[in-house]
Design a protein around this motif. Sequence first.
Motif, short mmCIF file in Angstrom:
data_model
loop_
_atom_site.label_atom_id
_atom_site.label_comp_id
_atom_site.label_asym_id
_atom_site.label_seq_id
_atom_site.Cartn_x
_atom_site.Cartn_y
_atom_site.Cartn_z
N VAL A 193 0.89 -1.17 0.00
CA VAL A 193 0.00 0.00 0.00
C VAL A 193 0.92 1.22 0.00
CG1 VAL A 193 -1.84 1.25 1.18
CG2 VAL A 193 -1.73 -1.27 1.32
N VAL A 194 0.78 2.07 -1.01
CA VAL A 194 1.75 3.15 -1.19
C VAL A 194 1.04 4.50 -1.29
CG1 VAL A 194 3.41 1.63 -2.32
CG2 VAL A 194 1.75 2.91 -3.70
N PRO A 195 1.74 5.59 -0.94
CA PRO A 195 1.18 6.92 -1.15
C PRO A 195 1.12 7.24 -2.64
CG PRO A 195 3.01 6.94 0.44
CD PRO A 195 3.05 5.63 -0.26
N GLU A 197 0.64 10.19 -5.93
CA GLU A 197 1.46 11.32 -6.36
C GLU A 197 1.30 12.54 -5.46
OE1 GLU A 197 -0.44 9.45 -8.26
OE2 GLU A 197 1.09 8.41 -9.44
N GLN A 198 0.13 12.70 -4.84
CA GLN A 198 -0.08 13.86 -3.98
C GLN A 198 0.80 13.82 -2.73
OE1 GLN A 198 -4.17 15.34 -3.43
NE2 GLN A 198 -4.84 13.68 -4.76
N LEU A 199 1.29 12.64 -2.39
CA LEU A 199 2.17 12.48 -1.23
C LEU A 199 3.59 12.14 -1.65
CD1 LEU A 199 -0.18 10.46 1.17
CD2 LEU A 199 0.24 12.92 1.15
N SER A 200 3.94 12.48 -2.89
CA SER A 200 5.27 12.11 -3.39
C SER A 200 6.40 12.82 -2.65
CB SER A 200 5.37 12.43 -4.89
OG SER A 200 5.16 13.82 -5.12
N HIS A 201 6.06 13.89 -1.90
CA HIS A 201 7.08 14.62 -1.14
C HIS A 201 7.52 13.88 0.11
CE1 HIS A 201 3.22 15.64 0.66
NE2 HIS A 201 3.86 15.89 1.78
N SER A 217 2.45 -2.38 -6.05
CA SER A 217 1.41 -1.72 -5.25
C SER A 217 0.04 -2.32 -5.55
CB SER A 217 1.39 -0.22 -5.54
OG SER A 217 1.06 0.04 -6.88
N ALA A 218 -0.66 -2.66 -4.48
CA ALA A 218 -2.03 -3.16 -4.61
C ALA A 218 -3.04 -2.04 -4.37
CB ALA A 218 -2.27 -4.27 -3.58
N LEU A 219 -2.56 -0.97 -3.71
CA LEU A 219 -3.44 0.15 -3.41
C LEU A 219 -2.60 1.41 -3.29
CD1 LEU A 219 -6.32 1.19 -2.54
CD2 LEU A 219 -5.59 0.77 -0.19
N LYS A 220 -3.04 2.48 -3.94
CA LYS A 220 -2.44 3.80 -3.76
C LYS A 220 -3.45 4.68 -3.04
CE LYS A 220 0.58 3.82 -7.83
NZ LYS A 220 0.88 4.50 -9.13
N ALA A 221 -2.95 5.57 -2.18
CA ALA A 221 -3.85 6.40 -1.39
C ALA A 221 -3.29 7.81 -1.28
CB ALA A 221 -4.05 5.79 0.00
N ASP A 222 -4.21 8.77 -1.16
CA ASP A 222 -3.78 10.17 -1.12
C ASP A 222 -3.67 10.73 0.29
OD1 ASP A 222 -6.41 10.40 -0.37
OD2 ASP A 222 -6.95 11.89 -1.89
N SER A 223 -3.72 9.86 1.31
CA SER A 223 -3.49 10.29 2.69
C SER A 223 -2.91 9.13 3.47
CB SER A 223 -4.79 10.77 3.35
OG SER A 223 -5.58 9.66 3.76
N LEU A 224 -2.15 9.46 4.53
CA LEU A 224 -1.58 8.39 5.34
C LEU A 224 -2.65 7.64 6.12
CD1 LEU A 224 1.77 9.86 6.71
CD2 LEU A 224 1.43 8.08 4.99
N GLY A 230 -5.73 0.85 4.42
CA GLY A 230 -5.43 -0.16 3.41
C GLY A 230 -4.59 -1.28 3.96
N VAL A 231 -3.58 -0.95 4.76
CA VAL A 231 -2.74 -1.98 5.38
C VAL A 231 -3.57 -2.80 6.36
CG1 VAL A 231 -0.73 -2.42 6.84
CG2 VAL A 231 -0.64 -0.62 5.09
N ALA A 232 -4.35 -2.12 7.21
CA ALA A 232 -5.19 -2.83 8.18
C ALA A 232 -6.21 -3.73 7.48
CB ALA A 232 -5.90 -1.84 9.09
N GLY A 233 -6.65 -3.31 6.29
CA GLY A 233 -7.64 -4.11 5.55
C GLY A 233 -7.05 -5.26 4.77
N GLY A 234 -5.72 -5.42 4.80
CA GLY A 234 -5.10 -6.58 4.19
C GLY A 234 -4.66 -6.41 2.75
N PHE A 235 -4.61 -5.15 2.24
CA PHE A 235 -4.16 -4.94 0.87
C PHE A 235 -2.68 -5.25 0.69
CE2 PHE A 235 -8.12 -2.72 0.29
CZ PHE A 235 -8.39 -2.84 -1.06
#
Length: 307
Positions: A193-195, A197-201, A217-224, A230-235
């Motif tokens: 599970v990765v951040p 582009e909005q969190l690329s910094h 990556s199985a899931l990208k997300a725009d917030s931590l 996503g991690v807790a959900g098993g992605f």
Amino acid sequence: MSDFKIEHRLDLGDFALVLAIARAGSLTGAAKCLGTSHPTVFRKARALEERFGTQLFYRDRAGITLTAAGAAIRDVAETLDREAQDLERHFVDQDIAAEGELRVATVDTLLRSPLIGVLRAFRDAMPAIEIDMLIDVSMADIAQREVDVAIRAGGTPPEDLVGRKLCGIAVALYRSSLSEPISLQDAAQADWVVPDEQLSHLASARWLRAQGHYARSALKADSLLAVCEGVAGGFGLGILPCYLADPDPRLRRVSPPMEELASTLWFLTRPELRKVAKVRALSEFLHKEFRGVKDLFEGLCPQEEPQ
């Protein structure tokens, strides 16, 4: 319609000049009051009279007095001076008294940490201060006076802000507590599970990309917070702040804190606000209270495995 030209309008410098001459009764005294020279005051007084085409000052051996026109300008100048002093006293009183609205910028992940409890304790201790919280306000907005203070993670504060360190921030690699334990050696072959582009910094995003984990990556997300869910959900695996992940029973550490990705939690404000009472009160309160949660933020409170 008036034919009064804009160049005939009095500015603040004109009012200050007339008021200084009226109070001092001489050009020499007015020059001392204004921090300039006798010739400069004389030249400006003559230029002001020429601009308006009327006499403003009577000059004789005893000094300078005002004509009716000069007295009219003086009266307005006196009013402006009193109102300016009242305004200055108002600002000084605000700076001395720890009260009023305090605009605080932070990020959503910190609201899932002990920060919200610390801010509630501050509010209980300082009930005259109302906290206006803003989430995900940029550093530029802080510098441009959108908020009073910020509680943010990062490296050295920008030059236009002053900062106070509250504690370190550790991050580690986590998996879902429902998934099987995994070694660091096998993590490269796992889903992630990765951040986005909005969190690329983020340092974690740069590390993940450098390690090639975005390819899995199985899931990208725009917030931590979304990464955490996503991690807790098993992605898949994800890098998260220890203060956010360690108290969450849905998550388990896969690695110790990653020193190369550690950062600092800062209390930030603008230089002109650091001595304002409400800002100083929050700074001191946070500095004291964060001693009690420092270990959680710095990854020194490892999770206990369920029995």
